[in-house]
Design a protein around this motif. Structure first.
Motif, PDB file in Angstrom:
ATOM      1  N   VAL A 218      23.926  73.600   6.350  1.00  0.00           N
ATOM      2  CA  VAL A 218      24.923  74.130   5.236  1.00  0.00           C
ATOM      3  C   VAL A 218      26.342  73.653   5.529  1.00  0.00           C
ATOM      4  N   VAL A 219      26.873  73.033   4.389  1.00  0.00           N
ATOM      5  CA  VAL A 219      28.272  72.715   4.539  1.00  0.00           C
ATOM      6  C   VAL A 219      29.291  73.434   3.650  1.00  0.00           C
ATOM      7  N   HIS A 220      28.739  74.174   2.751  1.00  0.00           N
ATOM      8  CA  HIS A 220      29.518  75.035   1.838  1.00  0.00           C
ATOM      9  C   HIS A 220      28.931  76.321   1.630  1.00  0.00           C
ATOM     10  N   SER A 221      29.607  77.392   1.705  1.00  0.00           N
ATOM     11  CA  SER A 221      29.012  78.706   1.234  1.00  0.00           C
ATOM     12  C   SER A 221      29.788  79.263   0.217  1.00  0.00           C
ATOM     13  N   VAL A 222      29.447  79.535  -1.041  1.00  0.00           N
ATOM     14  CA  VAL A 222      30.338  79.897  -2.347  1.00  0.00           C
ATOM     15  C   VAL A 222      29.564  80.872  -2.972  1.00  0.00           C
ATOM     16  N   SER A 223      30.290  81.632  -3.744  1.00  0.00           N
ATOM     17  CA  SER A 223      29.591  82.879  -4.542  1.00  0.00           C
ATOM     18  C   SER A 223      29.264  82.390  -6.256  1.00  0.00           C
ATOM     19  N   GLN A 224      30.015  81.432  -6.496  1.00  0.00           N
ATOM     20  CA  GLN A 224      29.519  81.196  -8.096  1.00  0.00           C
ATOM     21  C   GLN A 224      28.923  79.971  -8.147  1.00  0.00           C
ATOM     22  N   VAL A 225      27.927  80.074  -9.298  1.00  0.00           N
ATOM     23  CA  VAL A 225      27.324  78.706  -9.508  1.00  0.00           C
ATOM     24  C   VAL A 225      27.853  77.507  -9.924  1.00  0.00           C
ATOM     25  N   LEU A 226      29.099  77.804 -10.880  1.00  0.00           N
ATOM     26  CA  LEU A 226      29.728  76.922 -11.295  1.00  0.00           C
ATOM     27  C   LEU A 226      30.400  76.081 -10.252  1.00  0.00           C
ATOM     28  N   THR A 227      30.993  76.763  -9.076  1.00  0.00           N
ATOM     29  CA  THR A 227      31.552  75.942  -8.085  1.00  0.00           C
ATOM     30  C   THR A 227      30.741  75.233  -7.354  1.00  0.00           C
ATOM     31  N   MET A 228      29.365  75.798  -7.292  1.00  0.00           N
ATOM     32  CA  MET A 228      28.382  74.975  -6.548  1.00  0.00           C
ATOM     33  C   MET A 228      28.245  73.647  -7.262  1.00  0.00           C
ATOM     34  N   LEU A 229      28.023  73.741  -8.670  1.00  0.00           N
ATOM     35  CA  LEU A 229      27.893  72.490  -9.085  1.00  0.00           C
ATOM     36  C   LEU A 229      28.967  71.509  -9.142  1.00  0.00           C
ATOM     37  N   TRP A 230      30.179  72.024  -9.188  1.00  0.00           N
ATOM     38  CA  TRP A 230      31.454  70.899  -8.993  1.00  0.00           C
ATOM     39  C   TRP A 230      31.273  70.320  -7.557  1.00  0.00           C
ATOM     40  N   LEU A 231      31.039  71.169  -6.541  1.00  0.00           N
ATOM     41  CA  LEU A 231      30.879  70.436  -5.226  1.00  0.00           C
ATOM     42  C   LEU A 231      29.683  69.483  -5.439  1.00  0.00           C
ATOM     43  N   VAL A 232      28.481  69.695  -6.006  1.00  0.00           N
ATOM     44  CA  VAL A 232      27.627  68.854  -6.108  1.00  0.00           C
ATOM     45  C   VAL A 232      28.155  67.550  -6.914  1.00  0.00           C
ATOM     46  N   ALA A 233      28.566  67.670  -7.936  1.00  0.00           N
ATOM     47  CA  ALA A 233      29.331  66.586  -8.534  1.00  0.00           C
ATOM     48  C   ALA A 233      30.036  65.532  -7.897  1.00  0.00           C
ATOM     49  N   ALA A 234      30.970  66.452  -6.958  1.00  0.00           N
ATOM     50  CA  ALA A 234      31.884  65.554  -5.916  1.00  0.00           C
ATOM     51  C   ALA A 234      31.147  64.801  -4.731  1.00  0.00           C
ATOM     52  N   GLY A 235      29.620  65.020  -4.654  1.00  0.00           N
ATOM     53  CA  GLY A 235      28.655  64.600  -3.876  1.00  0.00           C
ATOM     54  C   GLY A 235      28.952  65.113  -2.302  1.00  0.00           C
ATOM     55  N   ARG A 236      29.208  66.571  -2.358  1.00  0.00           N
ATOM     56  CA  ARG A 236      29.187  67.218  -1.127  1.00  0.00           C
ATOM     57  C   ARG A 236      27.967  67.779  -0.804  1.00  0.00           C
ATOM     58  N   GLY A 237      26.833  67.696  -1.526  1.00  0.00           N
ATOM     59  CA  GLY A 237      25.650  68.180  -1.070  1.00  0.00           C
ATOM     60  C   GLY A 237      24.571  68.501  -2.144  1.00  0.00           C
ATOM     61  N   VAL A 238      23.639  69.156  -1.962  1.00  0.00           N
ATOM     62  CA  VAL A 238      22.639  69.542  -2.980  1.00  0.00           C
ATOM     63  C   VAL A 238      22.774  71.299  -2.879  1.00  0.00           C
ATOM     64  N   ALA A 239      22.215  71.806  -4.144  1.00  0.00           N
ATOM     65  CA  ALA A 239      22.562  73.149  -4.111  1.00  0.00           C
ATOM     66  C   ALA A 239      21.163  73.680  -5.154  1.00  0.00           C
ATOM     67  N   PHE A 240      20.785  75.127  -4.833  1.00  0.00           N
ATOM     68  CA  PHE A 240      19.768  75.635  -5.618  1.00  0.00           C
ATOM     69  C   PHE A 240      20.400  76.591  -6.396  1.00  0.00           C
ATOM     70  N   VAL A 241      20.149  76.098  -7.814  1.00  0.00           N
ATOM     71  CA  VAL A 241      20.887  76.867  -9.076  1.00  0.00           C
ATOM     72  C   VAL A 241      19.382  77.421 -10.168  1.00  0.00           C
ATOM     73  N   PRO A 242      19.835  78.472 -10.789  1.00  0.00           N
ATOM     74  CA  PRO A 242      19.017  78.980 -11.757  1.00  0.00           C
ATOM     75  C   PRO A 242      19.056  78.011 -12.959  1.00  0.00           C
ATOM     76  N   GLU A 243      17.901  77.893 -13.583  1.00  0.00           N
ATOM     77  CA  GLU A 243      17.642  76.887 -14.674  1.00  0.00           C
ATOM     78  C   GLU A 243      18.902  76.896 -15.655  1.00  0.00           C
ATOM     79  N   SER A 244      19.132  78.196 -16.011  1.00  0.00           N
ATOM     80  CA  SER A 244      20.313  78.021 -17.228  1.00  0.00           C
ATOM     81  C   SER A 244      21.394  77.526 -16.761  1.00  0.00           C
ATOM     82  N   ALA A 245      21.624  77.116 -15.617  1.00  0.00           N
ATOM     83  CA  ALA A 245      23.050  76.255 -15.228  1.00  0.00           C
ATOM     84  C   ALA A 245      22.824  75.055 -15.793  1.00  0.00           C
TER      85      ALA A 245
END
Length: 293
Positions: A218-245
Motif C-alpha cells: 500500500v503506497v497511498h490510503s485515501v477516502s475518495q474514489v475520485l482521488t484514487m483514480l487521479w492517483l492511478v492515472a498518474a501511475g502511482r499504483g492500482v486501486a479497487f473501485v465500484p463499477e459506477s466509477a
C-alpha cells in the motif's frame, strides 16, 4: 389594521360594483358587508368607494388599492395552501446526505424521479461519508442518506438502491490493462492505492474481505474514489473501485474485472431513521419504495 375578511369584502364590492350582489357572492347579508368596508376605509385612512342609493364606483385610491388587495389575498391563500401541503408531505424540504460515488451513480436518477413526482419538495444535498451521514441522521441535520452498510437496523430503516461490481483501476499503460480480468495473484507485487480504513471503512473492509492484500504494497490510503483514480492515472499504483466509477471517464485509467469475486458485492442503501417525522420525507419514501419494487 384591516383583516382578510375586510379585503375579501372590498374586492367583491369592487368587482360587482353592487353591495347586494357582492353580499350574495360572499354568502352574507348587506349590512355587515357595509360595516366591513367602512372599517377598512378607516384603517387605510382614505375613501375607497363612492356610493349612493343607486351606484357604487371605485375612487382613484380604491382602484389602486384593489390591485394590492388582490395581491395580499393571493399571498395569504398561497401561504395557507403551502402550509397544508407541507403538513400532507407534498411540499417541504428533505435534506439528503450522499457518498461521492453515489453522485455519479444513482443520485442523479433519484433526484430526477423525485423532482418529476414532487416538484415542490426542496432537496438539500450534502456530500458526506457514511459515518458522517449516520451522525447527521441521528442529530436531525439530515432526513435521508445514500450510504454504505453496516448500520444499526433497530434505529435505521433502509432499502438497497444499488448493487454493483468491484473493479480494478489500472493505468492505461499498465501490463494488466489489456487483460480481460485479473486475479489476486496478479496483484501480489503491485503498488496499491487503498481506501482509508477509517474515512472509507466500508470499501476498506470489503476489499480486505474479498482480496488478500499485502499491507507492504500500500503506497497511498485515501477516502475518495475520485482521488484514487487521479492517483492511478498518474501511475502511482492500482486501486479497487465500484463499477459506477467508470462513468467518470478519467483519462489514463482502465478498469478490469477481478476473477473470483461475487458479481455485485458493492451495496448502496437508502437510509433513514425509523422514527423520522418529516411529512415530505414520508411522501418521498413512499414514492421511491413503490417505484423500486
Amino acid at each position: 389594521m384591516f383583516t382578510l375578511d375586510q379585503l375579501r369584502g372590498f374586492v367583491a364590492v369592487a368587482e360587482e360594483l353592487h353591495f347586494g350582489r357582492a353580499a350574495e357572492r360572499l354568502r352574507m347579508t348587506q349590512p355587515p358587508l357595509s360595516r366591513q368596508i367602512q372599517k377598512l376605509e378607516r384603517s387605510v385612512g382614505v375613501q375607497l368607494l363612492e356610493r349612493d342609493n343607486r351606484t357604487v364606483e371605485l375612487t382613484t385610491a380604491g382602484a389602486a388599492f384593489l390591485t394590492e388587495a388582490r395581491r395580499l389575498l393571493g399571498l395569504a391563500d398561497g401561504a395557507l395552501d403551502h402550509v397544508r401541503r407541507i403538513h400532507a408531505g407534498s411540499a417541504g424540504t428533505v435534506r439528503i446526505g450522499f457518498t461521492a460515488t453515489a453522485a455519479f451513480g444513482v443520485l442523479p436518477s433519484l433526484l430526477n424521479r423525485v423532482g418529476a413526482a414532487h416538484p415542490e419538495i426542496d432537496l438539500d444535498l450534502h456530500e458526506l461519508v457514511t459515518r458522517d451521514q449516520i451522525d447527521g441522521l441521528l442529530t436531525g441535520d439530515l432526513d435521508l442518506g445514500l450510504a454504505r452498510p453496516p448500520f444499526d437496523t433497530t434505529t435505521f430503516a433502509s432499502r438497497v438502491l444499488q448493487r454493483e461490481a468491484l473493479l480494478l483501476a489500472v493505468p492505461t499503460t499498465h501490463r494488466l490493462a489489456t487483460s480481460r480480468s485479473v486475479s489476486a495473484e496478479d496483484l501480489a507485487h503491485e503498488p496499491l492505492i487503498m481506501h482509508a480504513p477509517t474515512r472509507a471503512r466500508y470499501f476498506y473492509d470489503l476489499v480486505v474481505r474479498l482480496i488478500p492484500i499485502a499491507e507492504q504494497n500500500v503506497v497511498h490510503s485515501v477516502s475518495q474514489v475520485l482521488t484514487m483514480l487521479w492517483l492511478v492515472a498518474a501511475g502511482r499504483g492500482v486501486a479497487f473501485v465500484p463499477e459506477s466509477a467508470v462513468r467518470l471517464g478519467i483519462e489514463g485509467v482502465t478498469h478490469r474485472r477481478i476473477a473470483g469475486l461475487p458479481p455485485a458485492p458493492v451495496e448502496l442503501h437508502l437510509l433513514w431513521l425509523r422514527e423520522a417525522s418529516n411529512p415530505a420525507l414520508r411522501m418521498l419514501l413512499d414514492d421511491v419504495l413503490v417505484a423500486d419494487r
